[in-house]
Design a protein around this motif. Structure first.
Motif, short mmCIF file in Angstrom:
data_model
loop_
_atom_site.label_atom_id
_atom_site.label_comp_id
_atom_site.label_asym_id
_atom_site.label_seq_id
_atom_site.Cartn_x
_atom_site.Cartn_y
_atom_site.Cartn_z
N VAL A 124 45.25 31.20 43.38
CA VAL A 124 45.23 29.73 43.36
C VAL A 124 46.20 29.21 42.30
CG1 VAL A 124 43.80 27.70 42.94
CG2 VAL A 124 42.85 29.63 44.22
N ALA A 125 46.18 29.85 41.11
CA ALA A 125 47.07 29.42 40.03
C ALA A 125 48.54 29.65 40.41
CB ALA A 125 46.74 30.18 38.75
N ARG A 126 48.83 30.80 41.01
CA ARG A 126 50.22 31.10 41.38
C ARG A 126 50.75 30.13 42.43
NH1 ARG A 126 48.36 36.55 41.82
NH2 ARG A 126 48.80 37.73 39.91
N ARG A 127 49.88 29.66 43.30
CA ARG A 127 50.32 28.77 44.37
C ARG A 127 50.56 27.34 43.87
NH1 ARG A 127 46.70 27.97 48.69
NH2 ARG A 127 48.47 27.42 49.98
N GLY A 128 50.31 27.11 42.59
CA GLY A 128 50.59 25.79 42.03
C GLY A 128 49.74 24.70 42.64
N LEU A 129 48.43 24.97 42.72
CA LEU A 129 47.55 24.01 43.37
C LEU A 129 46.83 23.11 42.36
CD1 LEU A 129 46.01 26.29 46.15
CD2 LEU A 129 47.78 24.57 46.39
N GLY A 130 47.50 22.85 41.25
CA GLY A 130 46.86 22.02 40.24
C GLY A 130 46.42 20.68 40.78
N ARG A 218 45.52 24.61 36.59
CA ARG A 218 46.43 23.46 36.40
C ARG A 218 47.73 23.88 35.71
NH1 ARG A 218 41.82 19.71 34.84
NH2 ARG A 218 41.44 18.43 36.69
N ALA A 219 47.60 24.84 34.76
CA ALA A 219 48.77 25.30 34.01
C ALA A 219 49.55 26.38 34.75
CB ALA A 219 48.32 25.82 32.65
N LYS A 220 49.07 26.74 35.95
CA LYS A 220 49.70 27.80 36.75
C LYS A 220 49.72 29.13 36.00
CE LYS A 220 52.65 24.53 39.24
NZ LYS A 220 54.03 24.21 39.68
N ARG A 224 45.49 34.07 33.02
CA ARG A 224 44.33 33.46 32.35
C ARG A 224 43.27 33.07 33.37
NH1 ARG A 224 43.46 28.13 29.66
NH2 ARG A 224 45.56 27.54 30.33
N ALA A 225 43.70 32.57 34.54
CA ALA A 225 42.72 32.24 35.58
C ALA A 225 41.96 33.48 36.02
CB ALA A 225 43.45 31.61 36.78
N GLU A 226 42.66 34.59 36.13
CA GLU A 226 42.04 35.84 36.56
C GLU A 226 41.03 36.35 35.53
OE1 GLU A 226 43.44 40.21 38.27
OE2 GLU A 226 44.85 38.99 37.12
N THR A 227 41.45 36.42 34.27
CA THR A 227 40.56 36.96 33.24
C THR A 227 39.37 36.04 32.97
OG1 THR A 227 41.94 35.97 31.50
CG2 THR A 227 42.41 38.26 32.12
N THR A 228 39.58 34.73 33.07
CA THR A 228 38.48 33.80 32.80
C THR A 228 37.47 33.82 33.94
OG1 THR A 228 40.08 32.39 31.65
CG2 THR A 228 37.92 31.47 32.05
N MET A 229 37.94 33.99 35.18
CA MET A 229 36.99 34.13 36.28
C MET A 229 36.16 35.40 36.09
SD MET A 229 35.53 33.16 39.03
CE MET A 229 36.47 31.90 39.91
N ALA A 230 36.79 36.47 35.63
CA ALA A 230 36.04 37.70 35.36
C ALA A 230 35.00 37.46 34.27
CB ALA A 230 37.00 38.82 34.94
N ASP A 231 35.36 36.66 33.27
CA ASP A 231 34.40 36.32 32.21
C ASP A 231 33.21 35.54 32.77
OD1 ASP A 231 36.05 37.49 30.33
OD2 ASP A 231 36.96 35.60 29.68
N ALA A 232 33.48 34.62 33.70
CA ALA A 232 32.42 33.81 34.29
C ALA A 232 31.45 34.69 35.07
CB ALA A 232 33.01 32.73 35.21
N ILE A 233 31.99 35.65 35.80
CA ILE A 233 31.15 36.55 36.59
C ILE A 233 30.33 37.45 35.67
CG2 ILE A 233 31.16 38.44 38.27
CD1 ILE A 233 33.72 37.15 39.44
N ALA A 234 30.95 37.92 34.58
CA ALA A 234 30.24 38.77 33.62
C ALA A 234 29.11 38.00 32.95
CB ALA A 234 31.22 39.31 32.58
#
Length: 241
Positions: A124-130, A218-220, A224-234
């Motif tokens: 999602v971040a790579r696709r620039g969907l901010g 938003r910052a593309k 960070r989007a990947e690691t933070t999503m992993a944090d949310a799941i953990a």
């Protein structure tokens, strides 16, 4: 027979079939009928559930379709190994989440989520969907405003499914329904009764993590989007352990 009577009879048969599927499926998942063992014969099941043979056959057919049973003529119906079960099936997920000790199921659910949800957030971040983050922002706001665990759960589940749909990958998007079914089943365990409340630290920590995911998208910033999503799941797993 009138149409009304026919319709009522059909609905009753459907209800009976659903009841048998639910009770028999739960018995299999809980281990009352162990893997590779035979389940009772049709006449015994008819007596056990107080339904017709047609209902039993339809229920068994449904459970065969979910991968729980294997039926052979003149042999009987056997419980298939759990590795053959359709784990993405909403009923199978619900039955596992309803176990008194769902620890192994929770661990497997955590593992599979860590495989594809962080990757979806990165996409999602790579696709620039901010510009499409309005839905994610609204879901974070709904989590923050939730006054009960049901409201929090709905917003939380919507956030995760939105990420999968926004990934632009049809395979990931199709997993959205599985995530919804799995998470809703887990929330029904009641973990939130003790840990999710308007002023709770656990809830606030979770919401902060989701806001960070939105900011990374938003910052593309895919990493960070990947690691933070992993944090949310953990964090989710830690809160229900």
């Amino acid at each position: 027979m009138s149409l009304t009577t026919a319709g009522g009879t059909s609905q009753q048969a459907f209800n009976n079939t659903s009841k048998v599927v639910d009770q028999l499926g739960m018995a299999i998942v809980s281990g009352d009928y162990a893997e590779q063992t035979m389940i009772p014969l049709d006449p015994d099941l008819e007596e056990m559930f107080g339904v017709s043979r047609t209902v039993i056959r339809e229920a068994k057919k449904t459970l065969v379709g979910k991968g729980l049973l294997q039926s052979k003529a003149k042999v009987g119906t056997r419980v298939r190994p759990s590795s053959d079960w359709s784990m993405f099936d909403p009923d199978v997920l619900r039955w596992h989440a309803s176990l008194r000790k769902p620890g192994p199921f929770m661990n497997e659910l955590h593992e599979i989520r860590l495989i594809f949800e962080p990757a979806a957030a990165a996409l999602v971040a790579r696709r620039g969907l901010g510009e499409e983050c309005a839905a994610l922002t609204a879901e974070c706001e709904h989590m923050a405003a939730a006054e009960d665990y049901v409201s929090y759960a709905v917003a939380n589940i919507e956030f995760h499914t939105s990420i999968l749909h926004m990934s632009g990958n049809r395979f990931l998007s199709s997993l959205g329904d599985m995530v919804q079914a799995a998470l809703f089943s887990v929330y029904r365990l009641g973990y939130d009764n003790a840990r999710i409340n308007p002023d709770g630290n656990v809830q606030q920590a979770s919401i902060d993590t989701y806001w960070q995911i939105v900011e990374a998208i938003r910052a593309k910033d895919a990493k960070r989007a990947e690691t933070t999503m992993a944090d949310a799941i953990a964090l989710f797993k830690a809160n229900i352990s």
